[in-house]
Structures are given as structure tokens and as C-alpha cells.
Write a protein that holds these residues in place. Structure first.
Motif, PDB file in Angstrom:
ATOM      1  N   ASN A 369     -14.189  -2.766  13.237  1.00 53.29           N
ATOM      2  CA  ASN A 369     -12.879  -2.401  13.768  1.00 53.29           C
ATOM      3  C   ASN A 369     -11.963  -1.997  12.612  1.00 53.29           C
ATOM      4  O   ASN A 369     -11.584  -2.838  11.783  1.00 53.29           O
ATOM      5  CB  ASN A 369     -12.286  -3.591  14.535  1.00 53.29           C
ATOM      6  N   ALA A 370     -11.587  -0.717  12.550  1.00 54.41           N
ATOM      7  CA  ALA A 370     -10.759  -0.224  11.447  1.00 54.41           C
ATOM      8  C   ALA A 370      -9.399  -0.906  11.387  1.00 54.41           C
ATOM      9  O   ALA A 370      -8.790  -1.007  10.313  1.00 54.41           O
ATOM     10  CB  ALA A 370     -10.580   1.287  11.575  1.00 54.41           C
ATOM     11  N   ALA A 371      -8.902  -1.368  12.532  1.00 49.07           N
ATOM     12  CA  ALA A 371      -7.591  -2.013  12.564  1.00 49.07           C
ATOM     13  C   ALA A 371      -7.638  -3.435  12.038  1.00 49.07           C
ATOM     14  O   ALA A 371      -6.602  -4.002  11.676  1.00 49.07           O
ATOM     15  CB  ALA A 371      -7.042  -2.011  13.995  1.00 49.07           C
ATOM     16  N   ARG A 372      -8.817  -4.033  11.989  1.00 49.63           N
ATOM     17  CA  ARG A 372      -8.926  -5.453  11.658  1.00 49.63           C
ATOM     18  C   ARG A 372      -9.263  -5.706  10.198  1.00 49.63           C
ATOM     19  O   ARG A 372      -8.934  -6.760   9.645  1.00 49.63           O
ATOM     20  CB  ARG A 372      -9.982  -6.116  12.559  1.00 49.63           C
ATOM     21  N   ILE A 373      -9.912  -4.771   9.525  1.00 50.89           N
ATOM     22  CA  ILE A 373     -10.422  -5.030   8.181  1.00 50.89           C
ATOM     23  C   ILE A 373      -9.288  -5.244   7.176  1.00 50.89           C
ATOM     24  O   ILE A 373      -9.356  -6.125   6.317  1.00 50.89           O
ATOM     25  CB  ILE A 373     -11.353  -3.885   7.756  1.00 50.89           C
ATOM     26  N   PHE A 374      -8.236  -4.434   7.280  1.00 44.50           N
ATOM     27  CA  PHE A 374      -7.056  -4.610   6.438  1.00 44.50           C
ATOM     28  C   PHE A 374      -5.831  -4.789   7.330  1.00 44.50           C
ATOM     29  O   PHE A 374      -5.857  -4.431   8.511  1.00 44.50           O
ATOM     30  CB  PHE A 374      -6.864  -3.411   5.503  1.00 44.50           C
ATOM     31  N   ASP A 375      -4.757  -5.314   6.760  1.00 48.15           N
ATOM     32  CA  ASP A 375      -3.562  -5.560   7.566  1.00 48.15           C
ATOM     33  C   ASP A 375      -2.906  -4.244   7.976  1.00 48.15           C
ATOM     34  O   ASP A 375      -3.236  -3.183   7.435  1.00 48.15           O
ATOM     35  CB  ASP A 375      -2.580  -6.467   6.811  1.00 48.15           C
ATOM     36  N   PRO A 376      -1.969  -4.281   8.932  1.00 47.67           N
ATOM     37  CA  PRO A 376      -1.420  -3.028   9.489  1.00 47.67           C
ATOM     38  C   PRO A 376      -0.682  -2.149   8.483  1.00 47.67           C
ATOM     39  O   PRO A 376      -0.473  -0.967   8.745  1.00 47.67           O
ATOM     40  CB  PRO A 376      -0.449  -3.525  10.574  1.00 47.67           C
ATOM     41  N   PHE A 377      -0.296  -2.712   7.333  1.00 46.87           N
ATOM     42  CA  PHE A 377       0.522  -1.959   6.383  1.00 46.87           C
ATOM     43  C   PHE A 377      -0.218  -1.671   5.078  1.00 46.87           C
ATOM     44  O   PHE A 377       0.403  -1.335   4.073  1.00 46.87           O
ATOM     45  CB  PHE A 377       1.808  -2.739   6.096  1.00 46.87           C
ATOM     46  N   PHE A 378      -1.539  -1.793   5.101  1.00 47.21           N
ATOM     47  CA  PHE A 378      -2.306  -1.669   3.864  1.00 47.21           C
ATOM     48  C   PHE A 378      -2.192  -0.279   3.244  1.00 47.21           C
ATOM     49  O   PHE A 378      -2.302  -0.120   2.023  1.00 47.21           O
ATOM     50  CB  PHE A 378      -3.775  -2.011   4.133  1.00 47.21           C
ATOM     51  N   GLU A 379      -1.976   0.737   4.059  1.00 47.55           N
ATOM     52  CA  GLU A 379      -1.835   2.102   3.538  1.00 47.55           C
ATOM     53  C   GLU A 379      -0.721   2.204   2.492  1.00 47.55           C
ATOM     54  O   GLU A 379      -0.796   3.018   1.577  1.00 47.55           O
ATOM     55  CB  GLU A 379      -1.556   3.093   4.680  1.00 47.55           C
ATOM     56  N   TRP A 380       0.340   1.385   2.663  1.00 49.82           N
ATOM     57  CA  TRP A 380       1.480   1.435   1.718  1.00 49.82           C
ATOM     58  C   TRP A 380       1.216   0.610   0.458  1.00 49.82           C
ATOM     59  O   TRP A 380       1.885   0.827  -0.561  1.00 49.82           O
ATOM     60  CB  TRP A 380       2.736   0.896   2.394  1.00 49.82           C
ATOM     61  N   ASN A 381       0.279  -0.315   0.523  1.00 51.71           N
ATOM     62  CA  ASN A 381       0.138  -1.309  -0.545  1.00 51.71           C
ATOM     63  C   ASN A 381      -1.185  -1.260  -1.292  1.00 51.71           C
ATOM     64  O   ASN A 381      -1.353  -1.963  -2.288  1.00 51.71           O
ATOM     65  CB  ASN A 381       0.304  -2.711   0.056  1.00 51.71           C
ATOM     66  N   ALA A 382      -2.132  -0.447  -0.822  1.00 50.60           N
ATOM     67  CA  ALA A 382      -3.456  -0.409  -1.453  1.00 50.60           C
ATOM     68  C   ALA A 382      -3.329   0.044  -2.909  1.00 50.60           C
ATOM     69  O   ALA A 382      -2.727   1.086  -3.181  1.00 50.60           O
ATOM     70  CB  ALA A 382      -4.372   0.529  -0.680  1.00 50.60           C
ATOM     71  N   PRO A 383      -3.872  -0.702  -3.867  1.00 51.21           N
ATOM     72  CA  PRO A 383      -3.773  -0.289  -5.278  1.00 51.21           C
ATOM     73  C   PRO A 383      -4.607   0.949  -5.548  1.00 51.21           C
ATOM     74  O   PRO A 383      -5.582   1.243  -4.838  1.00 51.21           O
ATOM     75  CB  PRO A 383      -4.325  -1.507  -6.025  1.00 51.21           C
ATOM     76  N   ASN A 384      -4.240   1.659  -6.577  1.00 55.07           N
ATOM     77  CA  ASN A 384      -4.967   2.871  -6.978  1.00 55.07           C
ATOM     78  C   ASN A 384      -5.457   2.697  -8.405  1.00 55.07           C
ATOM     79  O   ASN A 384      -4.742   2.986  -9.361  1.00 55.07           O
ATOM     80  CB  ASN A 384      -4.056   4.101  -6.861  1.00 55.07           C
ATOM     81  N   ASN A 385      -6.647   2.152  -8.532  1.00 52.12           N
ATOM     82  CA  ASN A 385      -7.211   1.955  -9.884  1.00 52.12           C
ATOM     83  C   ASN A 385      -8.734   1.934  -9.795  1.00 52.12           C
ATOM     84  O   ASN A 385      -9.295   2.011  -8.717  1.00 52.12           O
ATOM     85  CB  ASN A 385      -6.680   0.667 -10.519  1.00 52.12           C
TER      86      ASN A 385
END
Length: 385
Positions: A369-385
Motif C-alpha cells: 500500500n503506497a499510502a501506508r509505507i511512509f507518512d502522508p507528508f513524506f514528500e515534503w520531508n524525504a532527505p536527498n542524499n
């Protein structure tokens, strides 16, 4: 965030169609009208996430735009457009990171007596504002139902070669609508006119693509550590909303939008989820950050299918595709999506083959389930490294 109060004059335009009537010889003096807008931004309905990392819940352009309509007889006529700063400490072109619900925003105008509607849009710069809605334009007529209400805000349509024709929406759209009457100044008592309350609501749902780092059983194909771009077509039996109309409702074109070309890109970073697997996703610093789709909050769900799916990677690298069609439902303030993993299918044998993909499954063999793996706001907080 601090409350911001603007006093500006709105010019009165009395219109029939796009024409203007002669100015009033003895106009009524203007009245100060105050507004207070709130927006419940951190509300998202989804299943309980496996992985939480929330800090920011949204990103807003500091400009909020308001269309002011005046009711003249049976017609709603454009009176003017106003720009409001959500935070006085930042300029109109700034973006403000939000960690919870937006702090109430207060603003005001001086307005002539009459009946009005305000349509206030948060994040208008994320889409196409209809510049043809100039003062005097009639947007609706109670006595003429054949007059279609024009759009106020619609999807951006990408024009770059590899993305051409795809709709694009990089920020959440919130809309507040209120009808109010401005009395004559002589009819007001000492306390003045009551503040007009504006409750903005989210007019989008989120579509989430996750690419799982799970090598295929035989050839060990997987998604490479590079950015990928998802392409697909969303199809529905009911039309997709195309934006917001000039009365503050959802906008649907006369022909209806039943096929919605869509693309979005990931970053090259894989993010480890609590279940032990790693995934790429479309995040705020992606080249094509477009996870949002317009949807009417009053509509419980819009069933749709996703087909013509292919995923491109780096030049001279792997591309991916599937001939499968997936069924999903779209709803406001909810997340839907797909988790993909590679398989051993090869569509185009070569040194850089096109590899098959399928819906990813968990250790029990159930679709993830794509909605369950990360929290609803992960798009804003996912690190880029």
C-alpha cells in the motif's frame, strides 16, 4: 505567522456580459470589510503509516489570490482581484513551510455596499490563473443556466518535449468561498461590519508512486540509483475535475476530461522504510514534482484506471514498462498510488533493455500500500542524499 491586514480599494464595476454601466453619480461611501481565513492543512485521511518522519506538512506560496464577485440582479459579476500575503514577514514570491495548520490570516478591503462573493485560493501560483476574468465579466446568471461558469484556476499543461501534454500540479490547492453583504455605512452601528469567516478546504488528492529496490529473481534487475520518471494515463468513467471555477466550485470543461496524461519523477535516493525495504518516490526537489490531482471534497471517491505505464531512467540506462492496468480511487485529502518492483520480463533485449515491472508485494504476497509505507507528508520531508 503573523496576521496581515491590507486596506485597499476595490473599484465597483456594474456589468452586463463584459460591458460596463455608467458610473454612479452619487456612490455610497466605502465600508471597511475584514476577513479571517483558516485552513486545516495537516489533516490527511489515510491508513496508519509504517514509517513516520513528519516535520513539514505542506509548502505554500505566500500569495493568496482572491476573486471578488458582486451580485447584480441575477448575475455574478467580477468586481476585482486582490492579492493577500499569508505572512507579512515574507514577500509575495516567497514560499512558506508549514508544520501544522496554517495560522489564521486576517486581511481587509474597503468595499461599496452590495452583495458579494469572495473566492480565495491558496497556492494559486501552482496552476494557471484565468487572466480573462477582468472587472465587469459576468461569470454566472441565475436566469440563464446555459451560461457556463468559466475557470478560475486550471492545471498547468507541460510543454517540454519529454513531458508535453501532461497535466501538472506541484502544490496543494486550498479554496475558501463566502457570500456576504456590505451594508450602507449609515446602517452600521459603532462596532462596524462583522468579520467575514473563511474556511479554506483542500481541493486535491495525492497520487504516490514508489519504486522498490528488490532485484528480480533471475536476472537481478532493479531500479538503478538515479532519478526515474513515471508516465501513465489515468482514465475514468466520470470526468476528472480540471481546476476551480469562477464561483469557487470545481471546474469541468464542457467536453469533460476522461483521460488524464500524467508524469512525475523520483529522486535517485532510496529511502528505508520500517519494514526493511527501500523505495524511491516523487519528492519536493524532484525534477517533475506533481503528486496532486484536483478532486471535489464533496465527492467521496472517483474510481479510475492507470494504463500505458512506462518509467524512464538515465540515458543509456534501464527503462521499465508494464502492460497491466491498475484500478484506484481518488479522493480529497487522501493518498492513492502504486508500489512497483522489477521482474525478469525483457521487452527490448539490448545492452540497455526495457525491463518489466509489476505491483510490489510484501512478505505475505499481498500488494503493498503506497499510502501506508511512509507518512502522508513524506514528500515534503524525504532527505536527498
Amino acid at each position: 505567522m503573523k496576521n496581515y491586514f491590507v486596506i485597499s480599494a476595490l473599484t465597483l464595476f456594474l456589468a452586463v456580459g463584459c460591458s460596463k454601466e455608467k458610473p454612479v453619480v452619487h456612490p455610497q461611501p466605502p465600508v471597511a470589510v475584514r476577513f479571517r481565513m483558516e485552513a486545516p492543512i495537516d489533516t490527511y485521511t489515510s491508513v496508519e503509516p509504517m514509517t513516520r518522519s513528519t516535520a513539514y506538512v505542506s509548502r505554500l506560496w505566500n500569495q493568496c489570490k482572491a476573486l471578488i464577485l458582486r451580485k447584480i440582479d441575477s448575475r455574478w459579476v467580477v468586481d476585482g482581484t486582490q492579492t493577500i500575503l499569508l505572512d507579512a514577514d515574507f514577500g509575495p514570491w516567497s514560499q512558506v513551510w508549514i508544520t501544522g495548520n496554517m495560522s489564521p490570516c486576517s486581511f481587509g478591503f474597503e468595499m461599496r455596499p452590495g452583495d458579494y462573493r469572495i473566492v480565495a485560493v491558496i497556492n494559486p501560483m501552482a496552476a494557471q490563473w484565468n487572466g480573462a476574468l477582468t472587472p465587469g465579466t459576468v461569470v454566472a446568471d441565475d436566469k440563464d443556466p446555459s451560461l457556463r461558469t468559466p475557470p478560475l484556476l486550471t492545471y498547468t499543461i507541460l510543454t517540454e518535449d519529454q513531458y508535453a501534454g501532461n497535466r501538472f500540479l506541484s502544490r496543494e490547492i486550498f479554496v475558501a468561498v463566502a457570500d456576504f453583504t456590505v451594508p450602507k455605512s449609515g446602517d452600521l452601528h459603532g462596532s462596524g461590519m462583522s468579520t467575514v469567516a473563511l474556511q479554506a478546504e483542500r481541493r486535491v488528492g495525492k497520487f504516490r508512486i514508489l519504486l522498490k529496490d528488490k532485484p528480480s529473481p533471475k536476472h537481478k534487475y532493479t531500479f538503478l540509483v538515479t532519478a526515474h520518471t513515471f508516465h501513465g494515463i489515468f482514465k475514468a468513467e466520470q470526468p476528472f475535475a480540471e481546476g476551480i471555477d469562477a464561483l469557487g466550485g470545481m471546474y469541468y470543461s464542457e467536453s469533460g476530461l476522461y483521460e488524464l496524461p500524467w508524469c512525475m519523477s523520483t529522486m535517485g535516493t532510496f529511502h528505508l522504510a520500517d519494514g526493511g525495504s527501500s523505495y524511491q518516490l516523487c519528492q519536493v526537489n524532484s525534477t517533475v514534482f506533481s503528486p496532486f490531482l484536483f478532486i471535489d471534497p464533496a465527492q467521496e471517491e472517483l474510481p479510475f484506471e492507470i494504463s500505458d505505464i512506462y518509467i524512464t531512467g538515465q540515458d543509456n540506462g534501464l527503462d521499465y514498462r508494464t502492460d497491466s492496468t491498475f484500478s484506484r480511487t481518488l479522493a480529497a485529502s487522501k493518498i492513492t498510488g502504486i508500489v512497483f518492483q522489477t521482474n525478469d520480463t525483457v521487452f527490448k533485449p539490448s545492452s540497455n533493455p526495457t525491463v518489466g515491472i509489476e505491483e510490489a508485494t510484501d512478505e505475505k504476497g499481498d500488494p503493498e500500500n503506497a499510502a501506508r509505507i511512509f507518512d502522508p507528508f513524506f514528500e515534503w520531508n524525504a532527505p536527498n542524499n
